[in-house]
Design a protein around this motif. Structure first.
Motif, PDB file in Angstrom:
ATOM      1  N   VAL A  11      -5.880 -12.370  14.330  1.00 22.23           N
ATOM      2  CA  VAL A  11      -6.974 -12.349  13.360  1.00 22.23           C
ATOM      3  C   VAL A  11      -6.633 -13.293  12.210  1.00 22.23           C
ATOM      4  O   VAL A  11      -5.534 -13.238  11.660  1.00 22.23           O
ATOM      5  CB  VAL A  11      -7.188 -10.914  12.827  1.00 22.23           C
ATOM      6  CG1 VAL A  11      -8.308 -10.861  11.812  1.00 22.23           C
ATOM      7  CG2 VAL A  11      -7.449  -9.954  13.970  1.00 22.23           C
ATOM      8  N   PRO A  12      -7.557 -14.165  11.820  1.00 26.56           N
ATOM      9  CA  PRO A  12      -7.302 -15.047  10.673  1.00 26.56           C
ATOM     10  C   PRO A  12      -7.022 -14.227   9.408  1.00 26.56           C
ATOM     11  O   PRO A  12      -7.590 -13.143   9.221  1.00 26.56           O
ATOM     12  CB  PRO A  12      -8.599 -15.845  10.539  1.00 26.56           C
ATOM     13  CG  PRO A  12      -9.252 -15.758  11.868  1.00 26.56           C
ATOM     14  CD  PRO A  12      -8.853 -14.436  12.452  1.00 26.56           C
ATOM     15  N   THR A  13      -6.184 -14.755   8.540  1.00 31.66           N
ATOM     16  CA  THR A  13      -5.782 -13.996   7.367  1.00 31.66           C
ATOM     17  C   THR A  13      -6.935 -13.741   6.406  1.00 31.66           C
ATOM     18  O   THR A  13      -6.943 -12.709   5.727  1.00 31.66           O
ATOM     19  CB  THR A  13      -4.623 -14.702   6.624  1.00 31.66           C
ATOM     20  OG1 THR A  13      -5.019 -16.030   6.315  1.00 31.66           O
ATOM     21  CG2 THR A  13      -3.368 -14.703   7.440  1.00 31.66           C
ATOM     22  N   VAL A  14      -7.913 -14.630   6.355  1.00 33.07           N
ATOM     23  CA  VAL A  14      -9.073 -14.390   5.494  1.00 33.07           C
ATOM     24  C   VAL A  14      -9.852 -13.176   5.997  1.00 33.07           C
ATOM     25  O   VAL A  14     -10.267 -12.314   5.208  1.00 33.07           O
ATOM     26  CB  VAL A  14      -9.984 -15.645   5.428  1.00 33.07           C
ATOM     27  CG1 VAL A  14     -11.267 -15.348   4.694  1.00 33.07           C
ATOM     28  CG2 VAL A  14      -9.253 -16.797   4.779  1.00 33.07           C
ATOM     29  N   VAL A  15     -10.031 -13.079   7.299  1.00 32.79           N
ATOM     30  CA  VAL A  15     -10.738 -11.939   7.880  1.00 32.79           C
ATOM     31  C   VAL A  15      -9.945 -10.656   7.628  1.00 32.79           C
ATOM     32  O   VAL A  15     -10.510  -9.616   7.276  1.00 32.79           O
ATOM     33  CB  VAL A  15     -10.991 -12.169   9.383  1.00 32.79           C
ATOM     34  CG1 VAL A  15     -11.596 -10.945  10.044  1.00 32.79           C
ATOM     35  CG2 VAL A  15     -11.873 -13.386   9.592  1.00 32.79           C
ATOM     36  N   SER A  16      -8.629 -10.723   7.809  1.00 29.16           N
ATOM     37  CA  SER A  16      -7.785  -9.556   7.529  1.00 29.16           C
ATOM     38  C   SER A  16      -7.890  -9.147   6.072  1.00 29.16           C
ATOM     39  O   SER A  16      -7.975  -7.957   5.754  1.00 29.16           O
ATOM     40  CB  SER A  16      -6.320  -9.862   7.858  1.00 29.16           C
ATOM     41  OG  SER A  16      -6.158 -10.116   9.211  1.00 29.16           O
ATOM     42  N   LEU A  21      -9.601  -5.345   2.119  1.00 28.22           N
ATOM     43  CA  LEU A  21     -10.255  -5.087   0.834  1.00 28.22           C
ATOM     44  C   LEU A  21     -11.366  -4.056   0.994  1.00 28.22           C
ATOM     45  O   LEU A  21     -11.465  -3.107   0.205  1.00 28.22           O
ATOM     46  CB  LEU A  21     -10.821  -6.382   0.249  1.00 28.22           C
ATOM     47  CG  LEU A  21     -11.649  -6.225  -1.031  1.00 28.22           C
ATOM     48  CD1 LEU A  21     -10.795  -5.670  -2.154  1.00 28.22           C
ATOM     49  CD2 LEU A  21     -12.261  -7.554  -1.414  1.00 28.22           C
ATOM     50  N   TYR A  22     -12.181  -4.204   2.008  1.00 24.26           N
ATOM     51  CA  TYR A  22     -13.265  -3.253   2.264  1.00 24.26           C
ATOM     52  C   TYR A  22     -12.704  -1.855   2.529  1.00 24.26           C
ATOM     53  O   TYR A  22     -13.161  -0.865   1.956  1.00 24.26           O
ATOM     54  CB  TYR A  22     -14.102  -3.745   3.441  1.00 24.26           C
ATOM     55  CG  TYR A  22     -15.262  -2.850   3.778  1.00 24.26           C
ATOM     56  CD1 TYR A  22     -16.401  -2.826   2.982  1.00 24.26           C
ATOM     57  CD2 TYR A  22     -15.211  -2.017   4.887  1.00 24.26           C
ATOM     58  CE1 TYR A  22     -17.461  -2.000   3.286  1.00 24.26           C
ATOM     59  CE2 TYR A  22     -16.265  -1.188   5.198  1.00 24.26           C
ATOM     60  CZ  TYR A  22     -17.388  -1.172   4.392  1.00 24.26           C
ATOM     61  OH  TYR A  22     -18.433  -0.345   4.700  1.00 24.26           O
ATOM     62  N   PHE A  23     -11.704  -1.785   3.399  1.00 23.41           N
ATOM     63  CA  PHE A  23     -11.110  -0.488   3.745  1.00 23.41           C
ATOM     64  C   PHE A  23     -10.413   0.137   2.538  1.00 23.41           C
ATOM     65  O   PHE A  23     -10.594   1.330   2.257  1.00 23.41           O
ATOM     66  CB  PHE A  23     -10.137  -0.664   4.911  1.00 23.41           C
ATOM     67  CG  PHE A  23      -9.437   0.604   5.288  1.00 23.41           C
ATOM     68  CD1 PHE A  23     -10.122   1.619   5.944  1.00 23.41           C
ATOM     69  CD2 PHE A  23      -8.099   0.789   4.991  1.00 23.41           C
ATOM     70  CE1 PHE A  23      -9.485   2.793   6.288  1.00 23.41           C
ATOM     71  CE2 PHE A  23      -7.453   1.958   5.333  1.00 23.41           C
ATOM     72  CZ  PHE A  23      -8.140   2.963   5.986  1.00 23.41           C
ATOM     73  N   VAL A  36      -0.958  -3.003  -1.455  1.00 21.60           N
ATOM     74  CA  VAL A  36      -0.284  -4.280  -1.172  1.00 21.60           C
ATOM     75  C   VAL A  36       0.822  -4.074  -0.133  1.00 21.60           C
ATOM     76  O   VAL A  36       0.962  -4.873   0.801  1.00 21.60           O
ATOM     77  CB  VAL A  36       0.283  -4.896  -2.466  1.00 21.60           C
ATOM     78  CG1 VAL A  36       1.135  -6.111  -2.161  1.00 21.60           C
ATOM     79  CG2 VAL A  36      -0.844  -5.280  -3.408  1.00 21.60           C
ATOM     80  N   VAL A  37       1.589  -3.003  -0.272  1.00 21.31           N
ATOM     81  CA  VAL A  37       2.670  -2.731   0.684  1.00 21.31           C
ATOM     82  C   VAL A  37       2.095  -2.484   2.077  1.00 21.31           C
ATOM     83  O   VAL A  37       2.595  -3.028   3.075  1.00 21.31           O
ATOM     84  CB  VAL A  37       3.532  -1.534   0.206  1.00 21.31           C
ATOM     85  CG1 VAL A  37       4.493  -1.093   1.287  1.00 21.31           C
ATOM     86  CG2 VAL A  37       4.286  -1.903  -1.059  1.00 21.31           C
ATOM     87  N   VAL A  38       1.033  -1.676   2.163  1.00 18.89           N
ATOM     88  CA  VAL A  38       0.411  -1.413   3.469  1.00 18.89           C
ATOM     89  C   VAL A  38      -0.130  -2.704   4.075  1.00 18.89           C
ATOM     90  O   VAL A  38       0.042  -2.962   5.275  1.00 18.89           O
ATOM     91  CB  VAL A  38      -0.702  -0.342   3.327  1.00 18.89           C
ATOM     92  CG1 VAL A  38      -1.535  -0.249   4.592  1.00 18.89           C
ATOM     93  CG2 VAL A  38      -0.104   0.998   2.979  1.00 18.89           C
ATOM     94  N   ALA A  39      -0.773  -3.525   3.269  1.00 23.83           N
ATOM     95  CA  ALA A  39      -1.296  -4.802   3.772  1.00 23.83           C
ATOM     96  C   ALA A  39      -0.176  -5.692   4.294  1.00 23.83           C
ATOM     97  O   ALA A  39      -0.306  -6.307   5.355  1.00 23.83           O
ATOM     98  CB  ALA A  39      -2.078  -5.517   2.667  1.00 23.83           C
ATOM     99  N   HIS A  40       0.931  -5.756   3.574  1.00 26.80           N
ATOM    100  CA  HIS A  40       2.051  -6.595   4.017  1.00 26.80           C
ATOM    101  C   HIS A  40       2.718  -6.022   5.270  1.00 26.80           C
ATOM    102  O   HIS A  40       3.180  -6.782   6.117  1.00 26.80           O
ATOM    103  CB  HIS A  40       3.048  -6.792   2.883  1.00 26.80           C
ATOM    104  CG  HIS A  40       2.609  -7.835   1.906  1.00 26.80           C
ATOM    105  ND1 HIS A  40       3.225  -9.052   1.798  1.00 26.80           N
ATOM    106  CD2 HIS A  40       1.595  -7.860   1.008  1.00 26.80           C
ATOM    107  CE1 HIS A  40       2.614  -9.773   0.874  1.00 26.80           C
ATOM    108  NE2 HIS A  40       1.623  -9.060   0.385  1.00 26.80           N
ATOM    109  N   VAL A  41       2.755  -4.710   5.387  1.00 27.10           N
ATOM    110  CA  VAL A  41       3.301  -4.106   6.611  1.00 27.10           C
ATOM    111  C   VAL A  41       2.408  -4.443   7.799  1.00 27.10           C
ATOM    112  O   VAL A  41       2.903  -4.756   8.887  1.00 27.10           O
ATOM    113  CB  VAL A  41       3.463  -2.574   6.442  1.00 27.10           C
ATOM    114  CG1 VAL A  41       3.729  -1.897   7.770  1.00 27.10           C
ATOM    115  CG2 VAL A  41       4.596  -2.277   5.470  1.00 27.10           C
ATOM    116  N   ILE A  42       1.102  -4.414   7.595  1.00 36.34           N
ATOM    117  CA  ILE A  42       0.180  -4.759   8.678  1.00 36.34           C
ATOM    118  C   ILE A  42       0.349  -6.223   9.081  1.00 36.34           C
ATOM    119  O   ILE A  42       0.363  -6.557  10.270  1.00 36.34           O
ATOM    120  CB  ILE A  42      -1.272  -4.462   8.260  1.00 36.34           C
ATOM    121  CG1 ILE A  42      -1.490  -2.957   8.181  1.00 36.34           C
ATOM    122  CG2 ILE A  42      -2.275  -5.100   9.218  1.00 36.34           C
ATOM    123  CD1 ILE A  42      -2.800  -2.546   7.551  1.00 36.34           C
ATOM    124  N   VAL A  43       0.506  -7.099   8.108  1.00 33.67           N
ATOM    125  CA  VAL A  43       0.627  -8.532   8.397  1.00 33.67           C
ATOM    126  C   VAL A  43       1.982  -8.862   9.030  1.00 33.67           C
ATOM    127  O   VAL A  43       2.067  -9.688   9.938  1.00 33.67           O
ATOM    128  CB  VAL A  43       0.399  -9.358   7.108  1.00 33.67           C
ATOM    129  CG1 VAL A  43       0.761 -10.808   7.316  1.00 33.67           C
ATOM    130  CG2 VAL A  43      -1.045  -9.242   6.660  1.00 33.67           C
TER     131      VAL A  43
END
Length: 166
Positions: A11-16, A21-23, A36-43
């Motif tokens: 998935v492109p990072t912009v879409v992620s 952000l929505y979630f 931020v931590v959850v987002a970085h763990v996902i990435v």
């Protein structure tokens, strides 16, 4: 399961970033450190999963069975047999995760707020609005820190052994 866990790579990072952000806005994690931590763990998760699964693919399960036969419980077997054998994959995953997380600007821009600023966002904002050599100094410092870490690892472990070429 592995395809699902590795899907953030597709998935492109912009879409992620927009999806997170929505979630996070719905859940209440937007503009928080936890978000931020959850987002970085996902990435960064797919990089860790890939390197650790590569280490586990070459792992001989009979060594665990032998340790348990000799009286070790599951926790002792993990700490004394399994982890030391897969430690190169875990270490490589940690290094990849740190590098990707440190470099991640797009997703971080979406999930942070004005009160929570990471170094890549600070550098981006700085070069956008101010023209001075501060960013070059930060970059040089990071390069020298990286060289220092490589030299320390070479002294402690030896790069041949760390890279598995010996």
């Amino acid at each position: 399961m592995q395809s699902f866990l590795l899907s953030p790579l597709m998935v492109p990072t912009v879409v992620s970033g927009v999806a997170l952000l929505y979630f996070f806005s719905r859940v209440g994690l937007a503009s928080t450190l936890t978000g931020v931590v959850v987002a970085h763990v996902i990435v960064t998760g797919p990089y860790v999963i890939r390197t650790v699964s590569a280490s586990l693919a070459g792992f001989d399960r009979s060594l665990e069975h032998a340790a348990m036969t000799l009286g070790a419980n599951r926790l002792q077997t993990f700490w004394r047999v399994t982890l030391p054998l897969i430690l190169p994959g875990v270490s490589a995953g940690a290094v990849f995760a740190f590098i990707v997380s440190f470099d991640e600007l797009t997703v971080t821009l979406f999930v942070t707020g004005p009160k929570l600023v990471t170094l890549p966002i600070r550098i981006y904002n700085h070069i956008t609005y101010i023209t001075d050599p501060l960013v070059a100094a930060i970059s040089a410092t990071l390069v020298f820190l990286t060289i220092g870490v490589v030299l320390v690892l070479d002294r402690l472990v030896g790069l041949d052994r760390l890279l598995g070429t010996r």
